[in-house]
Design an enzyme around this catalytic site. Structure first.
Site, PDB file in Angstrom:
ATOM      1  N   GLU A   1      11.693 -23.543  55.914  1.00  0.00           N
ATOM      2  CA  GLU A   1      11.306 -23.150  54.546  1.00  0.00           C
ATOM      3  C   GLU A   1      12.370 -23.723  53.628  1.00  0.00           C
ATOM      4  O   GLU A   1      13.502 -23.220  53.600  1.00  0.00           O
ATOM      5  CB  GLU A   1      11.295 -21.622  54.417  1.00  0.00           C
ATOM      6  CG  GLU A   1      10.342 -20.919  55.343  1.00  0.00           C
ATOM      7  CD  GLU A   1       8.898 -21.111  54.948  1.00  0.00           C
ATOM      8  OE1 GLU A   1       8.637 -21.584  53.832  1.00  0.00           O
ATOM      9  OE2 GLU A   1       8.030 -20.806  55.776  1.00  0.00           O
TER      10      GLU A   1
ATOM     11  N   CYS B   1      13.212 -20.498  45.451  1.00  0.00           N
ATOM     12  CA  CYS B   1      12.702 -21.769  45.961  1.00  0.00           C
ATOM     13  C   CYS B   1      11.422 -22.141  45.237  1.00  0.00           C
ATOM     14  O   CYS B   1      11.070 -23.303  45.149  1.00  0.00           O
ATOM     15  CB  CYS B   1      12.446 -21.652  47.452  1.00  0.00           C
ATOM     16  SG  CYS B   1      11.506 -20.178  47.854  1.00  0.00           S
TER      17      CYS B   1
ATOM     18  N   LYS C   1      21.814 -15.014  61.030  1.00  0.00           N
ATOM     19  CA  LYS C   1      22.997 -15.406  60.267  1.00  0.00           C
ATOM     20  C   LYS C   1      22.668 -15.369  58.780  1.00  0.00           C
ATOM     21  O   LYS C   1      21.971 -16.241  58.264  1.00  0.00           O
ATOM     22  CB  LYS C   1      23.483 -16.812  60.627  1.00  0.00           C
ATOM     23  CG  LYS C   1      24.876 -17.035  60.055  1.00  0.00           C
ATOM     24  CD  LYS C   1      25.270 -18.484  59.918  1.00  0.00           C
ATOM     25  CE  LYS C   1      24.849 -19.137  58.645  1.00  0.00           C
ATOM     26  NZ  LYS C   1      25.409 -18.539  57.409  1.00  0.00           N
TER      27      LYS C   1
ATOM     28  N   GLY D   1      18.373 -28.320  56.055  1.00  0.00           N
ATOM     29  CA  GLY D   1      17.247 -28.274  56.998  1.00  0.00           C
ATOM     30  C   GLY D   1      17.246 -29.483  57.920  1.00  0.00           C
ATOM     31  O   GLY D   1      17.013 -29.371  59.127  1.00  0.00           O
TER      32      GLY D   1
ATOM     33  N   GLU E   1      16.145 -30.440  42.637  1.00  0.00           N
ATOM     34  CA  GLU E   1      16.114 -28.974  42.586  1.00  0.00           C
ATOM     35  C   GLU E   1      17.427 -28.470  41.989  1.00  0.00           C
ATOM     36  O   GLU E   1      18.495 -28.771  42.508  1.00  0.00           O
ATOM     37  CB  GLU E   1      15.931 -28.404  43.997  1.00  0.00           C
ATOM     38  CG  GLU E   1      15.808 -26.893  43.979  1.00  0.00           C
ATOM     39  CD  GLU E   1      15.664 -26.284  45.361  1.00  0.00           C
ATOM     40  OE1 GLU E   1      16.395 -26.702  46.280  1.00  0.00           O
ATOM     41  OE2 GLU E   1      14.831 -25.382  45.522  1.00  0.00           O
TER      42      GLU E   1
ATOM     43  N   GLY F   1      16.493 -22.618  53.563  1.00  0.00           N
ATOM     44  CA  GLY F   1      17.642 -23.131  52.824  1.00  0.00           C
ATOM     45  C   GLY F   1      17.272 -24.455  52.199  1.00  0.00           C
ATOM     46  O   GLY F   1      16.083 -24.760  52.000  1.00  0.00           O
ATOM     47  N   SER F   2      18.289 -25.255  51.920  1.00  0.00           N
ATOM     48  CA  SER F   2      18.027 -26.517  51.224  1.00  0.00           C
ATOM     49  C   SER F   2      17.471 -27.565  52.196  1.00  0.00           C
ATOM     50  O   SER F   2      17.674 -27.477  53.417  1.00  0.00           O
ATOM     51  CB  SER F   2      19.327 -27.024  50.602  1.00  0.00           C
ATOM     52  OG  SER F   2      20.257 -27.274  51.616  1.00  0.00           O
ATOM     53  N   THR F   3      16.820 -28.545  51.639  1.00  0.00           N
ATOM     54  CA  THR F   3      16.228 -29.598  52.465  1.00  0.00           C
ATOM     55  C   THR F   3      17.322 -30.374  53.207  1.00  0.00           C
ATOM     56  O   THR F   3      17.162 -30.708  54.385  1.00  0.00           O
ATOM     57  CB  THR F   3      15.377 -30.530  51.574  1.00  0.00           C
ATOM     58  OG1 THR F   3      14.340 -29.727  50.992  1.00  0.00           O
ATOM     59  CG2 THR F   3      14.754 -31.663  52.357  1.00  0.00           C
TER      60      THR F   3
HETATM   61  P1  NAD Z   1      21.860 -23.874  52.183  1.00  0.00           P
HETATM   62  O1  NAD Z   1      20.973 -24.851  52.851  1.00  0.00           O
HETATM   63  O2  NAD Z   1      23.157 -24.327  51.661  1.00  0.00           O
HETATM   64  O3  NAD Z   1      22.179 -22.639  53.147  1.00  0.00           O
HETATM   65  C1  NAD Z   1      21.176 -21.897  53.780  1.00  0.00           C
HETATM   66  C2  NAD Z   1      21.729 -21.309  55.056  1.00  0.00           C
HETATM   67  O4  NAD Z   1      22.040 -22.365  55.946  1.00  0.00           O
HETATM   68  C3  NAD Z   1      23.016 -20.510  54.875  1.00  0.00           C
HETATM   69  O5  NAD Z   1      22.994 -19.404  55.747  1.00  0.00           O
HETATM   70  C4  NAD Z   1      24.088 -21.498  55.305  1.00  0.00           C
HETATM   71  O6  NAD Z   1      25.267 -20.895  55.781  1.00  0.00           O
HETATM   72  C5  NAD Z   1      23.376 -22.224  56.421  1.00  0.00           C
HETATM   73  N1  NAD Z   1      23.890 -23.567  56.722  1.00  0.00           N
HETATM   74  C6  NAD Z   1      24.566 -24.412  55.903  1.00  0.00           C
HETATM   75  N2  NAD Z   1      24.885 -25.552  56.565  1.00  0.00           N
HETATM   76  C7  NAD Z   1      24.394 -25.423  57.817  1.00  0.00           C
HETATM   77  C8  NAD Z   1      24.390 -26.264  58.956  1.00  0.00           C
HETATM   78  N3  NAD Z   1      24.947 -27.484  58.950  1.00  0.00           N
HETATM   79  N4  NAD Z   1      23.785 -25.818  60.081  1.00  0.00           N
HETATM   80  C9  NAD Z   1      23.189 -24.624  60.106  1.00  0.00           C
HETATM   81  N5  NAD Z   1      23.168 -23.763  59.062  1.00  0.00           N
HETATM   82  C10 NAD Z   1      23.753 -24.171  57.917  1.00  0.00           C
HETATM   83  O7  NAD Z   1      20.966 -23.236  51.045  1.00  0.00           O
HETATM   84  P2  NAD Z   1      21.395 -22.159  49.978  1.00  0.00           P
HETATM   85  O8  NAD Z   1      22.157 -22.831  48.894  1.00  0.00           O
HETATM   86  O9  NAD Z   1      21.982 -20.979  50.651  1.00  0.00           O
HETATM   87  O10 NAD Z   1      19.949 -21.715  49.438  1.00  0.00           O
HETATM   88  C11 NAD Z   1      19.284 -22.420  48.473  1.00  0.00           C
HETATM   89  C12 NAD Z   1      18.209 -23.307  49.074  1.00  0.00           C
HETATM   90  O11 NAD Z   1      17.298 -22.537  49.860  1.00  0.00           O
HETATM   91  C13 NAD Z   1      17.366 -23.952  48.006  1.00  0.00           C
HETATM   92  O12 NAD Z   1      17.136 -25.295  48.314  1.00  0.00           O
HETATM   93  C14 NAD Z   1      16.066 -23.163  48.059  1.00  0.00           C
HETATM   94  O13 NAD Z   1      14.957 -23.827  47.560  1.00  0.00           O
HETATM   95  C15 NAD Z   1      15.964 -22.849  49.505  1.00  0.00           C
HETATM   96  N6  NAD Z   1      15.079 -21.685  49.734  1.00  0.00           N
HETATM   97  C16 NAD Z   1      13.820 -21.906  50.239  1.00  0.00           C
HETATM   98  C17 NAD Z   1      12.948 -20.844  50.429  1.00  0.00           C
HETATM   99  C18 NAD Z   1      11.546 -21.071  50.959  1.00  0.00           C
HETATM  100  O14 NAD Z   1      10.890 -20.096  51.324  1.00  0.00           O
HETATM  101  N7  NAD Z   1      11.059 -22.287  51.023  1.00  0.00           N
HETATM  102  C19 NAD Z   1      13.359 -19.550  50.133  1.00  0.00           C
HETATM  103  C20 NAD Z   1      14.648 -19.363  49.624  1.00  0.00           C
HETATM  104  C21 NAD Z   1      15.495 -20.448  49.441  1.00  0.00           C
END
Ligand code: NAD
Length: 501
Positions: A273, A307, A198, A256, A404, A251-253
């Protein structure tokens, strides 16, 4: 450069973008969402619609799981490891052959400068398939010299076998859309799994196009299913699905945490991650030119939407004023504009929502009394541009120092002693990366050992490779992607005993 003088869109991409609807990829076929729903994805440099995309929800994830399960039992599991290697190498070849078109797509959908897409996202994506293309023939088990105390003298042959986990769900963010997809697909496929991917709702197109490329390279239908949609619907359905064996999430903590909770139903394996608030520490004995470049790249690469961005820069007091001044002066000269223009070093943020979020952090920095030395505004007009922003005089307790931001905003702090800077650098909920700049080898290694982070860069910043592990400690997540370590994520170890008595 005006719109009329921007580089031509690659013919292959033009054809892809001319589709009226970008459908889900399930069982090797483009299909509409069961609900018939669609959403639009925008070009963040102009705010114009780039494409209309089918919107997956839980019924579509169900279909994808059925297809992935069938594919696992089908031709995919019958292929030899050597055949899987050939397919992965073919994927790398095709990505390289279409690098220009894919780079343009990343720039159009995400807003990243074309020069970064071409020098970073594309070669790294191909390299991941190339690197994991070498693994299928090397994924062997081991024999173990076992002893059984309750059966003295007995002889057994014991060996281990690495098997695919099964169906993998991959939920990825928008900041490196193709690269994040490649980082999940390459090791999962090398280990013989089927995948439901996804992409983020802001940047769904390159994952869909990559899905088609995988089919062309010989990945059997159903092995990779791509289901763009929103997090609370499609993402949640993947995290909670009883037919999915493992979830890899980036994605975001905060999200996560939701994914971990949702995944508990069938105890699926999870790797996380997550975010960061990474310290970039410059000692006074560092090569100041290199450190200045590293600070700049550390925070402004990909508009700060990484990130691993070095969003907290600590500079030893005797070097602080001069280096801070240099950083602010450079930030004021950065070329920011339509990211398709190869002269641009910065493009827009990914969305209006992200621009507004970053601007609210900038406003909080100003309101809390930090010293704004460069940038600080969004740019009027179409597109979601935020100026590269440098704050000095930041207190450790300020919101811009703790949370962040995920944008081009850096907080700079002076420090006096090693112990002090180690304590302050580690005083964060996150632990993704950290960097140290010094010519003193002992100090470099001593501080690297004390930094609580998954990666420490010494006299460099933002370096990654398919072979090097990636992941965080604390609330930056757990598990490691990339390198040989990711193979653990995508395999199960079977223990086999043979009675030789
Ligand atoms: P996000 O957490 O909003 O979204 C990430 C993904 O999760 C998207 O595909 C989103 O549709 C999905 N998502 C959202 N809510 C969900 C839920 N309830 N259940 C399942 N999936 C869900 O993050 P973002 O704004 O897209 O990305 C930015 C974040 O990602 C930042 O915090 C960044 O630090 C982190 N990031 C981490 C790494 C790493 O390797 N550690 C790499 C890239 C980005």
């Amino acid at each position: 450069m005006t719109a009329a003088t921007l580089p031509e869109v690659h013919p292959l991409l033009k054809e892809f973008l001319s589709r009226k609807l970008h459908k889900l990829l399930i069982d090797g076929q483009p299909v509409e969402a069961a609900s018939g729903k669609t959403f639009t994805t925008l070009n963040p440099a102009t705010g114009e619609t780039l494409g209309v995309v089918s919107e997956a929800e839980s019924a579509d994830v169900d279909r994808a799981v059925v297809s992935a399960r069938k594919a696992l039992e089908g031709p995919w599991s019958k292929l030899s490891p050597a055949d899987r290697e050939k397919i992965l190498h073919k994927v790398a070849d095709l990505i390289e052959a279409r690098a220009e078109a894919f780079a343009q797509l990343e720039t159009l959908d995400n807003g990243k400068p074309i020069r970064e897409a071409k020098s970073g996202d594309l070669p790294l994506s191909a390299a991941l398939f190339r690197y994991y293309g070498g693994w299928p023939t090397k994924l062997h088990g081991e024999t173990t010299p076992v002893s059984v105390p309750y059966y003295p003298g007995a002889k057994f042959l014991h060996y281990t076998v690495r098997e695919p986990v099964g169906v993998v769900g991959a939920i990825i963010p928008w900041n490196f859309p193709l690269l994040m997809a490649a980082e999940r697909l390459a090791p999962a496929l090398a280990c013989g799994n089927a995948i439901i991917l996804k992409p983020a709702e802001q940047t769904p197109l390159s994952a869909l196009w990559l899905g088609e490329l995988l089919l062309e390279a010989g990945v059997p239908p159903g092995v990779v299913n791509v289901v763009p949609g929103y997090g609370k619907t499609a993402g949640h359905a993947i995290a909670a699905h009883m037919g999915i064996d493992k979830v890899t999430f980036t994605g975001s903590t905060a999200t996560g945490r939701e994914v971990v909770k949702a995944s508990a139903g069938n105890m699926k394996r999870v790797t996380m991650e997550l975010g960061g608030k990474s310290p970039n520490i410059v000692f006074a004995d560092a090569d100041m030119e290199a450190a200045a470049r590293g600070m700049f790249m550390g925070i402004f690469y990909n508009q700060g939407q990484t990130c691993s961005s070095g969003s907290r820069v600590f500079i030893e007091r005797s070097a602080h004023d001069k280096l801070l001044e240099a950083l602010a002066a450079k930030a004021k000269t950065i070329k920011q504009g339509n990211p398709l223009d190869p002269k641009m070093a910065m493009g827009p943020l990914v969305s209006a929502q992200q621009r507004d979020r970053v601007m609210s952090f900038i406003e909080s920095g100003k309101a809390e009394g930090a010293n704004l030395l460069a940038g600080g505004s969004s740019v009027a007009g179409p597109g979601y541009f935020v100026q590269p922003t440098v704050f000095g005089g930041v207190k450790d307790s300020m919101k811009i120092a703790r949370e962040e931001i995920f944008g081009p905003v850096v907080s700079v702090f002076p420090f006096d002693t090693v112990d002090e800077v180690m304590t302050r650098a580690n005083d964060t909920d996150y632990g993704l990366v950290a960097a140290v700049w010094t010519k003193d080898v002992k100090k470099a290694h001593q501080t690297a050992a004390r930094l609580k982070a998954g990666t420490v860069w010494i006299n460099c910043y933002q370096f990654v490779d398919a072979a090097a592990p990636w992941g965080g400690v604390k609330q930056s997540g757990y598990g490691r992607e990339k390198g040989q370590w990711a193979l653990e994520n995508y395999t199960s170890l079977k223990s086999v005993w043979v009675d030789l008595n």
